[in-house]
Design a protein around this motif. Sequence first.
Motif, PDB file in Angstrom:
ATOM      1  N   MET A  26      39.075 107.586  -6.068  1.00  9.49           N
ATOM      2  CA  MET A  26      39.302 108.908  -6.647  1.00  9.49           C
ATOM      3  C   MET A  26      38.265 109.899  -6.129  1.00  9.49           C
ATOM      4  O   MET A  26      38.584 111.069  -5.892  1.00  9.49           O
ATOM      5  CB  MET A  26      39.259 108.811  -8.175  1.00  9.49           C
ATOM      6  N   LEU A  36      47.333 115.359  -1.734  1.00  9.00           N
ATOM      7  CA  LEU A  36      46.013 115.262  -2.365  1.00  9.00           C
ATOM      8  C   LEU A  36      45.939 116.105  -3.630  1.00  9.00           C
ATOM      9  O   LEU A  36      45.288 115.710  -4.608  1.00  9.00           O
ATOM     10  CB  LEU A  36      44.928 115.690  -1.380  1.00  9.00           C
ATOM     11  N   GLN A  37      46.612 117.235  -3.629  1.00  5.08           N
ATOM     12  CA  GLN A  37      46.618 118.084  -4.818  1.00  5.08           C
ATOM     13  C   GLN A  37      47.305 117.374  -5.982  1.00  5.08           C
ATOM     14  O   GLN A  37      46.804 117.399  -7.102  1.00  5.08           O
ATOM     15  CB  GLN A  37      47.319 119.398  -4.505  1.00  5.08           C
ATOM     16  N   ALA A  63      36.792 120.380  -8.442  1.00 14.38           N
ATOM     17  CA  ALA A  63      36.725 119.114  -7.709  1.00 14.38           C
ATOM     18  C   ALA A  63      35.280 118.640  -7.586  1.00 14.38           C
ATOM     19  O   ALA A  63      35.007 117.443  -7.709  1.00 14.38           O
ATOM     20  CB  ALA A  63      37.362 119.267  -6.333  1.00 14.38           C
ATOM     21  N   TYR A  73      40.226 116.542  -0.837  1.00 10.45           N
ATOM     22  CA  TYR A  73      40.960 117.651  -1.451  1.00 10.45           C
ATOM     23  C   TYR A  73      40.099 118.913  -1.496  1.00 10.45           C
ATOM     24  O   TYR A  73      40.560 120.009  -1.159  1.00 10.45           O
ATOM     25  CB  TYR A  73      41.418 117.260  -2.853  1.00 10.45           C
ATOM     26  N   ILE A 132      39.479 110.931  -2.724  1.00  5.95           N
ATOM     27  CA  ILE A 132      40.593 111.876  -2.846  1.00  5.95           C
ATOM     28  C   ILE A 132      40.070 113.265  -3.195  1.00  5.95           C
ATOM     29  O   ILE A 132      40.468 114.266  -2.588  1.00  5.95           O
ATOM     30  CB  ILE A 132      41.609 111.377  -3.892  1.00  5.95           C
ATOM     31  N   LEU A 133      39.175 113.330  -4.170  1.00  8.97           N
ATOM     32  CA  LEU A 133      38.625 114.632  -4.574  1.00  8.97           C
ATOM     33  C   LEU A 133      37.811 115.286  -3.467  1.00  8.97           C
ATOM     34  O   LEU A 133      37.866 116.505  -3.287  1.00  8.97           O
ATOM     35  CB  LEU A 133      37.764 114.482  -5.828  1.00  8.97           C
ATOM     36  N   SER A 145      44.971 114.604  -7.249  1.00  7.04           N
ATOM     37  CA  SER A 145      43.728 115.025  -7.897  1.00  7.04           C
ATOM     38  C   SER A 145      43.946 115.893  -9.133  1.00  7.04           C
ATOM     39  O   SER A 145      43.029 116.038  -9.948  1.00  7.04           O
ATOM     40  CB  SER A 145      42.832 115.759  -6.898  1.00  7.04           C
ATOM     41  N   ASP A 146      45.129 116.457  -9.286  1.00 10.84           N
ATOM     42  CA  ASP A 146      45.382 117.346 -10.426  1.00 10.84           C
ATOM     43  C   ASP A 146      45.133 116.716 -11.799  1.00 10.84           C
ATOM     44  O   ASP A 146      44.597 117.393 -12.677  1.00 10.84           O
ATOM     45  CB  ASP A 146      46.798 117.927 -10.358  1.00 10.84           C
ATOM     46  N   GLY A 154      34.332 117.243 -10.852  1.00 12.99           N
ATOM     47  CA  GLY A 154      34.995 115.944 -10.971  1.00 12.99           C
ATOM     48  C   GLY A 154      34.258 114.871 -10.190  1.00 12.99           C
ATOM     49  O   GLY A 154      34.103 113.737 -10.667  1.00 12.99           O
ATOM     50  N   LEU A 192      42.858 114.889 -12.740  1.00 14.26           N
ATOM     51  CA  LEU A 192      41.422 114.926 -13.031  1.00 14.26           C
ATOM     52  C   LEU A 192      40.880 116.349 -13.062  1.00 14.26           C
ATOM     53  O   LEU A 192      40.087 116.692 -13.934  1.00 14.26           O
ATOM     54  CB  LEU A 192      40.651 114.099 -12.001  1.00 14.26           C
ATOM     55  N   VAL A 193      41.309 117.189 -12.134  1.00 10.76           N
ATOM     56  CA  VAL A 193      40.713 118.524 -12.049  1.00 10.76           C
ATOM     57  C   VAL A 193      41.377 119.549 -12.965  1.00 10.76           C
ATOM     58  O   VAL A 193      40.747 120.544 -13.310  1.00 10.76           O
ATOM     59  CB  VAL A 193      40.684 119.047 -10.596  1.00 10.76           C
TER      60      VAL A 193
END
Length: 189
Positions: free
Chosen positions: A111, A134-135, A159, A118, A114-115, A138-139, A162, A141-142
């Motif tokens: 993760m 990626l959006q 991000a 991203y 990914i962040l 990651s959404d 995060g 979490l962010v």
Amino acid sequence: MLFEIVSFLLDVVVGLISGASLLRMYMQAQRVPFSNPVGQLVFALSDWIVLPLRKVMSSKGRWDMLSLLAALLLQFVEVLLVWLLLGAKGALLALPWLALCGLVKVALSGMMGILLVYAILSWVQPYSPIYGVLQRLSDPLVAPIRKFVPLIGNVDFSALIGLIALQVLLMVLNYVQAAGLMVIAQSSL
């Protein structure tokens, strides 16, 4: 020195494949199409372990639990191989705990990756074909972070926050893992 090299290489290979299995599960849960290059890579890395499990068991629902099982099995095999390489005696109770901690570390590290990608793409090249994937990943979490952290100069720092939170979770996990090992070691004495 040879043990460290073998352990490192084993950690890289198992981390990559178990990470791909976890990403497979997460992408299915987020309904991210697998027709993109990331999805194709995930299938290529994880099909050899997930597909045989599908012949034995079935997975229903939004979450692909067989991909999770595959990642956990890989982590357990890694821990078992390292245990055998060390020639350790006893402490077999620690192996499932270490495998579970290893799985959570792979998930948190994945993760974070990914962040990180991203965040970089959002600042440098937001129209990249991989940016949408990626959006979506990651959404979850962010998005909650964005509710509390406004844009600063039209820059989204959610991000980054995060990433910091995930790093703190990794530190806590290392502490919990060490405490769990101490308890297991004391109970086996």
